[in-house]
Design an enzyme around this catalytic site. Structure first.
Site, PDB file in Angstrom:
ATOM      1  N   ASP A  90       0.808   2.677   3.765  1.00 20.08           N
ATOM      2  CA  ASP A  90      -0.088   3.736   3.282  1.00 20.08           C
ATOM      3  C   ASP A  90       0.697   5.039   3.144  1.00 20.08           C
ATOM      4  OD1 ASP A  90      -2.299   5.059   2.345  1.00 20.08           O
ATOM      5  OD2 ASP A  90      -3.363   5.128   4.255  1.00 20.08           O
ATOM      6  N   HIS A 125     -10.977  -0.034   0.685  1.00 23.41           N
ATOM      7  CA  HIS A 125     -10.879   1.111   1.580  1.00 23.41           C
ATOM      8  C   HIS A 125     -12.218   1.192   2.313  1.00 23.41           C
ATOM      9  CE1 HIS A 125      -9.774   5.420   2.518  1.00 23.41           C
ATOM     10  NE2 HIS A 125     -11.073   5.453   2.707  1.00 23.41           N
ATOM     11  N   HIS A 174       0.842  -1.207   0.000  1.00 30.66           N
ATOM     12  CA  HIS A 174       0.000   0.000   0.000  1.00 30.66           C
ATOM     13  C   HIS A 174       0.873   1.252   0.000  1.00 30.66           C
ATOM     14  CE1 HIS A 174      -4.023   1.766   1.652  1.00 30.66           C
ATOM     15  NE2 HIS A 174      -3.376   2.677   0.946  1.00 30.66           N
ATOM     16  N   HIS A 176       1.579   5.102  -2.033  1.00 35.40           N
ATOM     17  CA  HIS A 176       1.145   6.124  -2.986  1.00 35.40           C
ATOM     18  C   HIS A 176       2.386   6.801  -3.550  1.00 35.40           C
ATOM     19  CE1 HIS A 176      -3.136   5.885  -1.862  1.00 35.40           C
ATOM     20  NE2 HIS A 176      -2.673   5.637  -0.648  1.00 35.40           N
ATOM     21  N   LEU A 177       2.619   6.623  -4.849  1.00 36.71           N
ATOM     22  CA  LEU A 177       3.781   7.208  -5.507  1.00 36.71           C
ATOM     23  C   LEU A 177       3.437   8.474  -6.289  1.00 36.71           C
ATOM     24  CD1 LEU A 177       5.633   3.980  -6.734  1.00 36.71           C
ATOM     25  CD2 LEU A 177       6.076   5.354  -4.690  1.00 36.71           C
ATOM     26  N   ASN A 179      -4.744   5.860  -7.260  1.00 36.53           N
ATOM     27  CA  ASN A 179      -5.344   7.196  -7.281  1.00 36.53           C
ATOM     28  C   ASN A 179      -4.360   8.250  -7.770  1.00 36.53           C
ATOM     29  OD1 ASN A 179      -3.843   6.920  -4.926  1.00 36.53           O
ATOM     30  ND2 ASN A 179      -5.225   8.173  -3.684  1.00 36.53           N
ATOM     31  N   HIS A 195      -5.741  -0.708   5.631  1.00 35.80           N
ATOM     32  CA  HIS A 195      -5.541   0.119   6.834  1.00 35.80           C
ATOM     33  C   HIS A 195      -6.639  -0.019   7.903  1.00 35.80           C
ATOM     34  CE1 HIS A 195      -8.102   2.587   4.338  1.00 35.80           C
ATOM     35  NE2 HIS A 195      -7.122   3.103   3.641  1.00 35.80           N
ATOM     36  N   ASP A 233      -8.577   2.734  -3.386  1.00 35.56           N
ATOM     37  CA  ASP A 233      -8.136   3.340  -2.130  1.00 35.56           C
ATOM     38  C   ASP A 233      -8.153   4.864  -2.189  1.00 35.56           C
ATOM     39  OD1 ASP A 233      -6.934   3.065   0.575  1.00 35.56           O
ATOM     40  OD2 ASP A 233      -5.363   4.240  -0.393  1.00 35.56           O
TER      41      ASP A 233
END
Length: 447
Positions: free
Chosen positions: A309, A183, A62, A64-65, A96, A236, A156
């Site tokens: 996350d 999510h 999990h 986020h890049l 996302n 999460h 997510d």
């Protein structure tokens, strides 16, 4: 010439000391201290690691890049450099982005950016619905068949709240052994919510986010997963009630897995009293009782993995009043230290357990366990993390490898230090610092 690394006096999974030799992309030898046979004439680097713990490379399910679309907050290159610094050798990049990763073209773009960066293996997560809009399914099959071979799908940041769509997604991914990562947030129960609903929210006047908004979705979805015979993953998880629902579902034989973030293992909603938006996160920080429940759930196996996350944001998105600030915290470079502080140093997990919850289990859930999360044994891929558990450090957000400094642990002393990270036998981190040569990339090696 390929470099051979000799790790002297390491403790695989926290066990007895050994010398471990990495050569040709694999673990070539595991020998008694001083007994490793290193061929002459090779480019050999010896790493003095007496007492350091050797783990399989960490895997984050999990991350986020932000790229494509929000390169001002993070790029694939900066985010994966941070991952390597934190001991990770593989990450799953959430969907996302802008455009959303809901087509084969976008997930392949993210996957190729990961190959070009070369710090870790990047496995894109595909969106469940088109544009994360929650109205129609995205191209799940096309993403699964793409070069990125997507096996994890998630909206997510948003909940797949329509039960019909969720059922269809669960049915669809069965064809290629995929998993839907939910999510869990009932949107009608969290409209305008800013923090955990409870004593603190009532006292400081921020709109409350009830635990039942998470728990109701998890309860619904484990029953849907049972009904269609599919895999469900809970993102999460953050409340005591959620732990109990997952525990019940597993006892019933439902194929559900769950993750907890490092920040939900250690931080509580009391921090919202500062009105510091660094502590604004989705799901929100919960109560001390919830923190204890998720620690217990991780210790007894109800919660399968720790996932960061990692949610980088620009200064403008965080350095503002609480209500206007973005949700999210960075986590890749502090995850292992938080797990050590809350679970290892307290006696609730062993280092072998850490390998399970931060490497083997996430690799298995993401279906990348052919290369990651493997045993520390001869012939296995040399995707490894070397950590000095006796070290301590004070977290400096500005000094981290991530492009964003929104860490909730700034100024806090944490135990443990990642000394080295190896991706297929190539050092991406040495002596605690990312190795610039890693950016040369690993084209063709990530699959």
């Amino acid at each position: 010439m390929t470099t051979t690394y000799v790790l002297r006096g390491v403790r695989p999974l926290g066990g007895e000391p050994a010398d471990v030799v990495l050569s040709g992309g694999v673990i070539a030898q595991v020998a008694a201290p001083g007994a490793a046979d290193v061929p002459a004439g090779e480019d050999v680097v010896e790493v003095a690691a007496d007492g350091h713990v050797l783990l399989p490379g960490l895997v984050d399910l999990h991350t986020h890049l932000r790229e494509p679309g929000r390169e001002d907050a993070e790029t694939v290159a900066s985010g994966t450099r941070a991952a390597a610094a934190g001991g990770f050798t593989a990450v799953h990049a959430m969907a996302n982005t802008s455009p959303v990763a809901d087509t084969a073209g976008v997930v392949e773009q993210v996957w190729r950016l990961g190959q070009e960066a070369g710090w870790v293996d990047v496995h894109p997560v595909g969106a469940v619905t088109v544009g994360l809009g929650g109205e129609r399914l995205a191209e799940l099959g096309a993403m699964a068949d793409s070069a990125a071979r997507v096996r994890v799908f998630s909206d997510d940041g948003k909940c797949v709240h329509d039960p019909i769509l969720m059922r269809r997604a669960l049915e669809y991914v069965k064809a290629f052994d995929g998993v839907v990562a939910q999510h869990a947030q009932e949107p009608r129960l969290t409209e305008g919510a800013q923090m955990n609903e409870g004593v603190v929210s009532a006292e400081i006047g921020l709109a409350g986010w009830p635990a039942v908004a998470e728990e109701a979705i998890i309860a619904r979805d484990v029953l849907l997963a049972e009904h269609v015979g599919s895999r469900l993953h809970v993102c999460h998880l953050s409340t005591a009630g959620s732990v109990e629902i997952v525990r019940w579902a597993k006892g019933r034989g439902i194929d559900v897995t769950a993750e907890v973030t490092p920040h939900h293992l250690i931080l509580t909603d009391e921090l919202a009293r500062t009105y510091d938006p660094t502590y604004k996160v989705n799901p929100p920080l919960r109560t001390a009782e919830d923190v204890e429940a998720v620690r217990a759930g991780l210790a007894d196996g109800t919660i399968d993995i720790v996932a960061t996350d990692h949610a980088p944001h620009t200064r403008e998105d965080k350095d503002c009043e609480w209500g206007a600030a973005a949700f999210g915290m960075t986590g890749l470079e502090t995850a292992l230290s938080v797990v050590q502080a809350t679970m290892v140093d307290t006696g609730r997990l062993s280092w072998a357990d850490v390998a399970r919850v931060l490497s083997a289990n996430p690799a298995r859930i993401g279906r990348i366990d052919d290369a990651h999360g493997r045993p520390v044994e001869v012939g296995e891929p040399a995707n490894l993390t070397l950590v000095d558990p006796a070290a301590t450090r004070v977290v400096d957000g500005a000094a981290q490898a991530t492009a964003s400094g929104n860490t909730p642990f700034a100024g806090r002393e944490l135990p443990g230090r990642v000394v080295a990270t190896f991706l297929r036998g190539r050092a991406t981190v040495l002596d605690g610092r990312p190795v610039a040569a890693a950016a040369a990339g690993t084209r063709g090696g990530a699959r």
